[in-house]
Design an enzyme around this catalytic site. Structure first.
Site, PDB file in Angstrom:
ATOM      1  CG  PHE A  24      -2.341   0.002   0.979  1.00  0.00           C
ATOM      2  CD1 PHE A  24      -2.984  -1.169   0.627  1.00  0.00           C
ATOM      3  CD2 PHE A  24      -3.090   1.167   1.068  1.00  0.00           C
ATOM      4  CE1 PHE A  24      -4.339  -1.181   0.360  1.00  0.00           C
ATOM      5  CE2 PHE A  24      -4.445   1.165   0.802  1.00  0.00           C
ATOM      6  CZ  PHE A  24      -5.072  -0.009   0.450  1.00  0.00           C
TER       7      PHE A  24
ATOM      8  CD  GLN B 173      -5.233  10.613   2.665  1.00  0.00           C
ATOM      9  OE1 GLN B 173      -5.988   9.702   2.989  1.00  0.00           O
ATOM     10  NE2 GLN B 173      -3.948  10.575   2.890  1.00  0.00           N
TER      11      GLN B 173
ATOM     12  CG  HIS C 255      -7.965   7.780  -2.192  1.00  0.00           C
ATOM     13  ND1 HIS C 255      -7.691   7.290  -3.434  1.00  0.00           N
ATOM     14  CD2 HIS C 255      -7.684   6.785  -1.323  1.00  0.00           C
ATOM     15  CE1 HIS C 255      -7.260   6.039  -3.322  1.00  0.00           C
ATOM     16  NE2 HIS C 255      -7.253   5.712  -2.046  1.00  0.00           N
TER      17      HIS C 255
ATOM     18  CG  LEU D  82     -11.559   4.973  -2.388  1.00  0.00           C
ATOM     19  CD1 LEU D  82     -10.939   6.352  -2.368  1.00  0.00           C
ATOM     20  CD2 LEU D  82     -11.298   4.270  -1.089  1.00  0.00           C
TER      21      LEU D  82
ATOM     22  CD  GLU E 136      -2.746   3.984  -1.225  1.00  0.00           C
ATOM     23  OE1 GLU E 136      -3.376   5.034  -0.977  1.00  0.00           O
ATOM     24  OE2 GLU E 136      -1.814   3.570  -0.539  1.00  0.00           O
TER      25      GLU E 136
ATOM     26  NE  ARG F  89      -4.568   6.694   0.483  1.00  0.00           N
ATOM     27  CZ  ARG F  89      -5.425   6.083   1.265  1.00  0.00           C
ATOM     28  NH1 ARG F  89      -6.122   6.769   2.147  1.00  0.00           N
ATOM     29  NH2 ARG F  89      -5.592   4.794   1.178  1.00  0.00           N
TER      30      ARG F  89
ATOM     31  CG  HIS G  17     -10.258   9.076   1.246  1.00  0.00           C
ATOM     32  ND1 HIS G  17     -11.322   8.224   1.025  1.00  0.00           N
ATOM     33  CD2 HIS G  17      -9.301   8.316   1.841  1.00  0.00           C
ATOM     34  CE1 HIS G  17     -11.008   7.013   1.445  1.00  0.00           C
ATOM     35  NE2 HIS G  17      -9.796   7.044   1.962  1.00  0.00           N
TER      36      HIS G  17
ATOM     37  NE  ARG H 162      -6.581   7.715   6.613  1.00  0.00           N
ATOM     38  CZ  ARG H 162      -6.940   6.671   5.845  1.00  0.00           C
ATOM     39  NH1 ARG H 162      -6.342   5.498   5.992  1.00  0.00           N
ATOM     40  NH2 ARG H 162      -7.879   6.801   4.936  1.00  0.00           N
TER      41      ARG H 162
HETATM   42  C1  LIG Z   1     -14.713   4.512   0.639  1.00  0.00           C
HETATM   43  C2  LIG Z   1     -13.707   4.470   1.758  1.00  0.00           C
HETATM   44  C3  LIG Z   1     -12.727   3.497   1.773  1.00  0.00           C
HETATM   45  C4  LIG Z   1     -11.784   3.458   2.818  1.00  0.00           C
HETATM   46  N1  LIG Z   1     -10.818   2.473   2.812  1.00  0.00           N
HETATM   47  C5  LIG Z   1      -9.950   2.394   3.856  1.00  0.00           C
HETATM   48  C6  LIG Z   1      -8.980   1.339   3.938  1.00  0.00           C
HETATM   49  O1  LIG Z   1      -8.932   0.451   3.099  1.00  0.00           O
HETATM   50  N2  LIG Z   1      -8.131   1.318   4.981  1.00  0.00           N
HETATM   51  C7  LIG Z   1      -8.168   2.270   5.958  1.00  0.00           C
HETATM   52  O2  LIG Z   1      -7.373   2.186   6.889  1.00  0.00           O
HETATM   53  N3  LIG Z   1      -9.084   3.275   5.912  1.00  0.00           N
HETATM   54  C8  LIG Z   1      -9.970   3.344   4.902  1.00  0.00           C
HETATM   55  N4  LIG Z   1     -10.902   4.363   4.869  1.00  0.00           N
HETATM   56  C9  LIG Z   1     -11.006   5.263   6.019  1.00  0.00           C
HETATM   57  C10 LIG Z   1     -11.716   4.556   7.153  1.00  0.00           C
HETATM   58  O3  LIG Z   1     -12.620   3.617   6.655  1.00  0.00           O
HETATM   59  C11 LIG Z   1     -12.473   5.524   8.048  1.00  0.00           C
HETATM   60  O4  LIG Z   1     -11.640   6.575   8.418  1.00  0.00           O
HETATM   61  C12 LIG Z   1     -12.934   4.813   9.319  1.00  0.00           C
HETATM   62  O5  LIG Z   1     -13.626   3.634   9.004  1.00  0.00           O
HETATM   63  C13 LIG Z   1     -13.773   5.714  10.191  1.00  0.00           C
HETATM   64  O6  LIG Z   1     -14.308   4.954  11.245  1.00  0.00           O
HETATM   65  P1  LIG Z   1     -15.042   5.634  12.448  1.00  0.00           P
HETATM   66  O7  LIG Z   1     -15.414   4.538  13.398  1.00  0.00           O
HETATM   67  O8  LIG Z   1     -14.222   6.740  12.972  1.00  0.00           O
HETATM   68  O9  LIG Z   1     -16.352   6.306  11.815  1.00  0.00           O
HETATM   69  P2  LIG Z   1     -17.503   5.759  10.820  1.00  0.00           P
HETATM   70  O10 LIG Z   1     -17.313   4.354  10.439  1.00  0.00           O
HETATM   71  O11 LIG Z   1     -17.639   6.778   9.763  1.00  0.00           O
HETATM   72  O12 LIG Z   1     -18.788   5.799  11.753  1.00  0.00           O
HETATM   73  C14 LIG Z   1     -19.346   7.008  12.207  1.00  0.00           C
HETATM   74  C15 LIG Z   1     -20.492   6.675  13.128  1.00  0.00           C
HETATM   75  O13 LIG Z   1     -20.924   7.871  13.766  1.00  0.00           O
HETATM   76  C16 LIG Z   1     -22.320   7.922  13.770  1.00  0.00           C
HETATM   77  N5  LIG Z   1     -22.701   9.344  13.854  1.00  0.00           N
HETATM   78  C17 LIG Z   1     -22.199  10.398  13.179  1.00  0.00           C
HETATM   79  N6  LIG Z   1     -22.807  11.541  13.558  1.00  0.00           N
HETATM   80  C18 LIG Z   1     -23.714  11.191  14.499  1.00  0.00           C
HETATM   81  C19 LIG Z   1     -24.656  11.912  15.279  1.00  0.00           C
HETATM   82  N7  LIG Z   1     -24.794  13.235  15.158  1.00  0.00           N
HETATM   83  N8  LIG Z   1     -25.439  11.215  16.132  1.00  0.00           N
HETATM   84  C20 LIG Z   1     -25.323   9.874  16.262  1.00  0.00           C
HETATM   85  N9  LIG Z   1     -24.445   9.148  15.559  1.00  0.00           N
HETATM   86  C21 LIG Z   1     -23.649   9.801  14.695  1.00  0.00           C
HETATM   87  C22 LIG Z   1     -22.760   7.224  12.505  1.00  0.00           C
HETATM   88  O14 LIG Z   1     -24.059   6.729  12.652  1.00  0.00           O
HETATM   89  C23 LIG Z   1     -21.710   6.094  12.418  1.00  0.00           C
HETATM   90  O15 LIG Z   1     -22.151   4.976  13.137  1.00  0.00           O
HETATM   91  C24 LIG Z   1     -11.846   4.410   3.846  1.00  0.00           C
HETATM   92  C25 LIG Z   1     -12.842   5.387   3.831  1.00  0.00           C
HETATM   93  C26 LIG Z   1     -13.743   5.431   2.789  1.00  0.00           C
HETATM   94  C27 LIG Z   1     -14.776   6.527   2.785  1.00  0.00           C
END
Ligand SMILES: Cc1cc2nc3c(=O)[nH]c(=O)nc-3n(C[C@H](O)[C@H](O)[C@H](O)COP(=O)(O)OP(=O)(O)OC[C@H]3O[C@@H](n4cnc5c(N)ncnc54)[C@H](O)[C@@H]3O)c2cc1C
Length: 596
Positions: free
Chosen positions: A115, A235, A237, A247, A250, A281, A368, A410
């Site tokens: 990666f 960032q 992507h 997306l 990568e 990135r 991203h 990142r």
């Molecule tokens: C398409 C895509 C592909 C990716 N691929 C990778 C990868 O391969 N490897 C990697 O390391 N990273 C990757 N990333 C980044 C990574 O997936 C995310 O940064 C990470 O999963 C975020 O996790 P999180 O638990 O912080 O939030 P999220 O999974 O975004 O969850 C947010 C939570 O907060 C809740 N929430 C938000 N606001 C409120 C509110 N006001 N009230 C109540 N609940 C709320 C939502 O309901 C949700 O449950 C990718 C991101 C994307 C978009």
């Protein structure tokens, strides 16, 4: 309605669920989420989770640490990066033991792929460090953690939209949420609250992020006087599907895919001669824009090709001298693409009518990932100033938090790692905090501020502005002036436009006056959050007069460690954004210029 839990976790993505799992082992825990848990954005993560398991070739947590610090353009706090990269190995095995179906090597070990930015520190060549479950790693993490939470009887409040954090006398007291189905406000009295609300890609028009990623967490924190750290670093992507932003992982380049301009040239050879298409990135996104500006976009348009056709990939494997561990030349076949990148093949066939086995894919950079966010220490405790003062009982983890392990940029696979490592640490420390502290009384009329915000949105008599119009104008403007390239006049114009949009926001019309499932109202509330986050991002970007990682100032193209090797902290004071700074923690690695 009134509820009482020791620990309240806002968000059911990877960070929230991992924290819930650990917190629920020690204290009464509730998870509040505006989405059904398995719809969280974590579920869309494709490529993998980084850990130096060394299953294919030599690798060490120390190399992972160095790559992360270098990738961050030296803005990451080095103690925090070390914590994450050394704990990576155990957390991946922990996920495996929970039942996560990783791909396997021939010997049955967890399979790993290269990666961007992850290298063998001696040879400087890409190293296979990303542990993956096809191109659905995040989906598998989310499902696995959710199953564990259900097994452990974590209490979920699904489709509860949090609107406010309750803080009084410098301590945390709980949150206020709207139950989407009924429109009722609920007060959650808690000793400890974790924000795990994810990112805010919806500030920009081309984004890989889900519609729900609207920056609710940072906006609520800011409104409660908590600073936001390093918000200028967002960032892009390099490979989003042209015009749609969806997306393309990568992992495609990890499997050998290359970027090609309209002259058929693999242009990354010019920008990053050693690591080429797998440079970090920020570097690849800028290279794509420069190619487009130089007229080398495909058909003169704003995109280039990402080419993973076996004939192309194998040609470059030969030119680069790529070998398998047993010394045979590396090869990729159509069957490999179907097996290792099934979702990508499916997306491009569905959305573009393009078969990646026989055709190249049109791509452009897409907004991203938020490197900045709510400042925390390595136990996910929120820090409210440059002296690292903790706000007792308030925690943040995952993309919404800024530990800071990603600094100015990142590396891929480090977010799925971050959410697990710091989600777990948050859960553990919340248990400690809840055991050591009693419940403190709720503020008087705890739901007053949330109610006032909703009422003022609902009852605007002179509503003449549309939420969708303001949102679109903000997104397009941010893409143009606060995107991959930035400079002072554009940033100043962006600040003025945001102010203007904030004024117009005071006159929006909400068509749905009802209570049940009033998404009209909630979208309007979310737009308020987006505008706040856009404002902070732009103010921080205008103030940082250097280029570092994802923040590239055309008028200040060099990194300036003397003045700017520091984190920004943005606060809102008397309606204005005020910026302060705090030092970067440097342990072993003195900042150097990044060369790829
Ligand atoms: C398409 C895509 C592909 C990716 N691929 C990778 C990868 O391969 N490897 C990697 O390391 N990273 C990757 N990333 C980044 C990574 O997936 C995310 O940064 C990470 O999963 C975020 O996790 P999180 O638990 O912080 O939030 P999220 O999974 O975004 O969850 C947010 C939570 O907060 C809740 N929430 C938000 N606001 C409120 C509110 N006001 N009230 C109540 N609940 C709320 C939502 O309901 C949700 O449950 C990718 C991101 C994307 C978009």
């Amino acid at each position: 309605m009134y509820h009482k839990y020791d620990a309240v976790i806002v968000g059911a993505g990877g960070a929230g669920l991992m924290a819930a799992l650990y917190a629920s082992r020690g204290v009464r825990t509730a998870v509040l989420t505006k989405l059904y848990p398995t719809r969280s954005h974590t579920g869309t993560a494709q490529g993998g989770v980084g850990a130096a398991l060394g299953n294919h070739e030599e690798d060490h947590p120390e190399w992972h640490t160095f790559d992360t610090i270098k990738g961050s353009d030296y803005l990451a706090d080095q103690d925090a990066v070390k914590t994450m990269c050394y704990e990576a190995v155990d957390i991946v095995y922990e996920l495996e033991h929970m039942g996560l179906p990783f791909n396997r090597t021939k010997e049955g070990k967890i399979a790993q792929r290269p990666f961007g930015g992850h290298t063998n520190n001696v040879t400087k060549q890409p190293v296979r460090r990303a542990c993956y479950a096809a191109d659905r790693t995040g989906h598998m993490i989310l499902q696995t953690l959710y199953q564990q939470c259900i097994k452990n009887n974590v209490t979920f409040f699904d489709e509860f939209h949090v609107l406010d954090l309750l803080v009084e006398d410098g301590t945390t007291r709980g949150v206020v949420a709207l139950e989407i189905a009924t429109g009722e406000l609920h007060v959650f009295h808690a000793k400890a609250v974790l924000f795990a609300t994810g990112g805010w890609g919806k500030v920009w028009s081309i984004t890989s992020n889900a519609h729900t990623l609207t920056g609710d967490g940072p906006a609520i924190a800011l409104r409660r006087g908590i600073p936001l750290e390093d918000m200028e670093f967002f960032q892009f992507h390099p490979t989003g599907i042209y015009k749609m932003g969806i997306l393309i992982t990568e992992g495609v380049r990890g499997e050998g895919g290359v970027l090609i301009n309209n002259e058929g040239e693999r242009f990354m050879e010019r920008y990053a001669p050693t690591i080429k298409d797998l440079a970090s990135r920020d570097v690849v996104s800028r290279a794509i824009y420069l190619e487009i500006r130089a007229g080398r976009g495909i058909d003169g348009k704003n995109y280039v090709y990402l080419d993973v056709r076996p004939e192309t990939v194998n040609k470059y494997f030969d030119l680069d001298g790529k070998k398998n561990p047993d010394g045979t030349p590396r090869r990729i076949t159509a069957a490999d693409i179907e097996a290792k990148l099934p979702d990508i093949a499916d997306f491009t066939r569905t959305y573009l009518g393009i078969d990646p086995i026989t055709q190249p894919m049109p791509v452009q950079p897409t907004a991203h990932y938020a490197m900045g966010g709510i400042p925390t220490d390595v136990w996910a405790r929120v820090l409210i100033d440059g002296k690292r003062t903790v706000l007792p009982g308030f925690y943040a983890a995952g993309e919404v938090a800024c530990v800071s392990v990603h600094g100015a940029n990142r590396l891929g696979t480090n977010s799925l790692l971050d959410i697990n490592v710091f989600g777990k640490r948050a859960g553990i420390d919340m248990v400690r905090y809840c055991r050591e502290n009693d419940f403190l009384p709720l503020p008087k009329e705890p739901e007053a501020f949330a109610r006032e915000q909703l009422e003022s949105l609902r009852s605007r008599q002179d509503g003449r502005e549309r939420v969708a119009d303001i949102r679109r104008e903000m997104q397009e403007m941010m893409m143009e002036h606060v995107g991959v390239f930035r400079e002072e006049p554009g940033l100043k114009q962006a600040i003025d436009t945001i102010k203007d949009l904030q004024d117009r926001y005071q006159h929006i019309a909400i068509d749905d006056k009802g209570k049940r499932f009033n998404t009209d109202l909630l979208e309007a509330w979310e737009l308020g959050a987006l505008l706040d986050v856009a404002e902070v991002t732009t103010a921080a970007a205008l103030s940082r007069k250097e280029s570092r990682g994802a923040h590239y100032r055309e008028d200040y193209p060099k990194r300036d460690d003397k003045k700017w090797l520091r984190h920004s902290l943005a606060l809102r004071k008397d309606g204005k954004i005020e910026l302060r700074y705090k030092p970067v923690t440097i342990t072993e690695y003195e900042p150097k210029e990044r060369v790829y």
